[in-house]
Design an enzyme around this catalytic site. Structure first.
Site, short mmCIF file in Angstrom:
data_model
loop_
_atom_site.label_atom_id
_atom_site.label_comp_id
_atom_site.label_asym_id
_atom_site.label_seq_id
_atom_site.Cartn_x
_atom_site.Cartn_y
_atom_site.Cartn_z
N ASN A 9 48.71 28.05 39.53
CA ASN A 9 48.54 29.22 40.38
C ASN A 9 49.95 29.70 40.76
O ASN A 9 50.58 29.10 41.61
CB ASN A 9 47.73 28.81 41.62
N TRP A 10 50.38 30.75 40.10
CA TRP A 10 51.77 31.19 40.31
C TRP A 10 51.96 31.92 41.63
O TRP A 10 53.08 32.23 42.02
CB TRP A 10 52.21 32.09 39.15
N LYS A 11 50.84 32.26 42.28
CA LYS A 11 50.89 32.99 43.55
C LYS A 11 51.74 34.26 43.39
O LYS A 11 51.77 34.84 42.30
CB LYS A 11 51.38 32.07 44.67
N HIS A 95 40.67 31.08 47.64
CA HIS A 95 41.87 30.28 47.94
C HIS A 95 42.15 30.34 49.45
O HIS A 95 41.94 31.37 50.08
CB HIS A 95 43.07 30.80 47.15
N GLU A 97 44.78 30.63 50.99
CA GLU A 97 45.75 31.63 51.42
C GLU A 97 45.09 33.00 51.52
O GLU A 97 45.70 33.95 51.99
CB GLU A 97 46.95 31.66 50.45
N GLU A 167 41.08 21.69 47.89
CA GLU A 167 42.46 21.86 48.31
C GLU A 167 42.55 21.74 49.83
O GLU A 167 42.29 22.71 50.56
CB GLU A 167 42.97 23.24 47.90
N GLY A 173 51.49 23.48 49.65
CA GLY A 173 52.85 23.98 49.84
C GLY A 173 53.63 23.26 50.92
O GLY A 173 54.69 23.71 51.34
N SER A 212 50.22 20.25 46.80
CA SER A 212 51.47 19.50 46.57
C SER A 212 51.37 18.49 45.42
O SER A 212 51.96 17.41 45.49
CB SER A 212 51.94 18.83 47.86
P1 PGA Z 1 50.91 23.76 45.99
O1 PGA Z 1 49.74 24.85 46.00
O2 PGA Z 1 50.77 22.99 44.72
O3 PGA Z 1 52.18 24.57 46.06
O4 PGA Z 1 50.71 22.90 47.20
C1 PGA Z 1 48.46 24.55 45.50
C2 PGA Z 1 47.57 25.76 45.64
O5 PGA Z 1 47.70 26.51 46.61
O6 PGA Z 1 46.72 26.01 44.76
#
Ligand code: PGA
Length: 250
Positions: A9-11, A95, A97, A167, A173, A212
């Site tokens: 997931n490159w966000k 997600h 976020e 998650e 993150g 992470s």
């Molecule tokens: P992260 O993000 O690996 O940077 O913790 C995972 C995600 O949000 O899918």
């Protein structure tokens, strides 16, 4: 046997130049990855370009979100048919976020999930608890509510053609990974929850861990019975690291 699955997931990261380098690094490393379904989820504007770069490879494409509407007056949104048009096979939905910040409540998540499947895109459905919910002993209740938010509207059979990503929000993150045992506990809970409705789907559905994950902890996480791969954020932006994670899933 569930085929391991790793999605990057490159966000909201990258540029045309950096993405080109990243994709070529991933393609170069794929020889080290055996029997793993590998997916990358670029920002919308780069999906077409990444599709071209990936042509002829086994790496699949996903989006980071999708509109619940089919088309029309929805400024700024991207529809399922647009995703399939540019070669997306998967879409990350719900997600963490997005859930709190963009009004992706359970009902909206369910509508997006349904729209994706209807249009031929496989949802990667994200669930997970906040730190305060974990500390209050509410992890299972929260995850169940998020799953139920979709399944109550679709029926359990919809999970036959979906991927689930657990998650824990506190691990995303932050550098704080759930321990393999902590993650396995929730993954087992999710699989058993599905099993109560349909044992066959429970055995088949892939449940990814996200939060992470890096090359250094991937192997131990992926070796847990109910962890079938990962949804990788930060560590998916470096080709070598991402390939090492993919290889660890094989
Ligand atoms: P992260 O993000 O690996 O940077 O913790 C995972 C995600 O949000 O899918």
């Amino acid at each position: 046997m569930r085929k391991p699955f790793v999605a990057g997931n490159w966000k909201m990261n990258g540029s045309r130049a950096s993405i080109k380098t990243l994709v070529s690094g991933i393609l170069n490393g794929m020889g080290r990855v055996n029997n793993v379904e590998v997916v990358v989820c670029p920002p919308f504007v780069y999906i077409s370009e990444v599709a071209q770069l990936l042509e002829g490879s086994t790496v699949a494409l996903g989006s980071q979100d999708v509109a619940k509407e089919e088309s029309g007056a929805h400024t700024g949104k991207i529809s399922v048919s647009m995703l399939t048009d540019v070669g997306c096979k998967y879409a990350i939905i719900g997600h963490s976020e997005r859930r709190p910040y963009y009004l992706d409540r359970d009902e909206v998540v369910a509508e997006k999930f349904i729209a994706a499947q209807k249009g031929g895109v496989i949802p990667i459905l994200c669930v997970g608890e906040l730190l305060e919910e974990r500390e209050a002993g509410q992890t299972e209740a929260v995850v169940e509510e998020q799953l139920q938010g979709v399944v109550a509207r679709t029926g359990i059979k919809a999970l036959e053609n979906a991927v689930i990503a657990y998650e824990p929000v506190w691990a995303i993150g932050t550098g704080k990974t759930a321990s393999p045992a902590q993650a396995q506990e929730v993954h087992a809970f999710i699989r058993n929850w599905v099993r109560k409705e349909d044992a066959n789907i429970a055995d088949k559905v892939r449940i990814l861990y996200g939060g992470s994950v890096k090359a250094a902890n991937a192997k131990e996480l992926f070796s847990q019975t109910d962890i079938d791969g990962g949804l990788i954020g930060g560590a998916s932006l470096a080709a070598d690291e991402f390939i090492n994670i993919c290889a660890a899933a094989g």
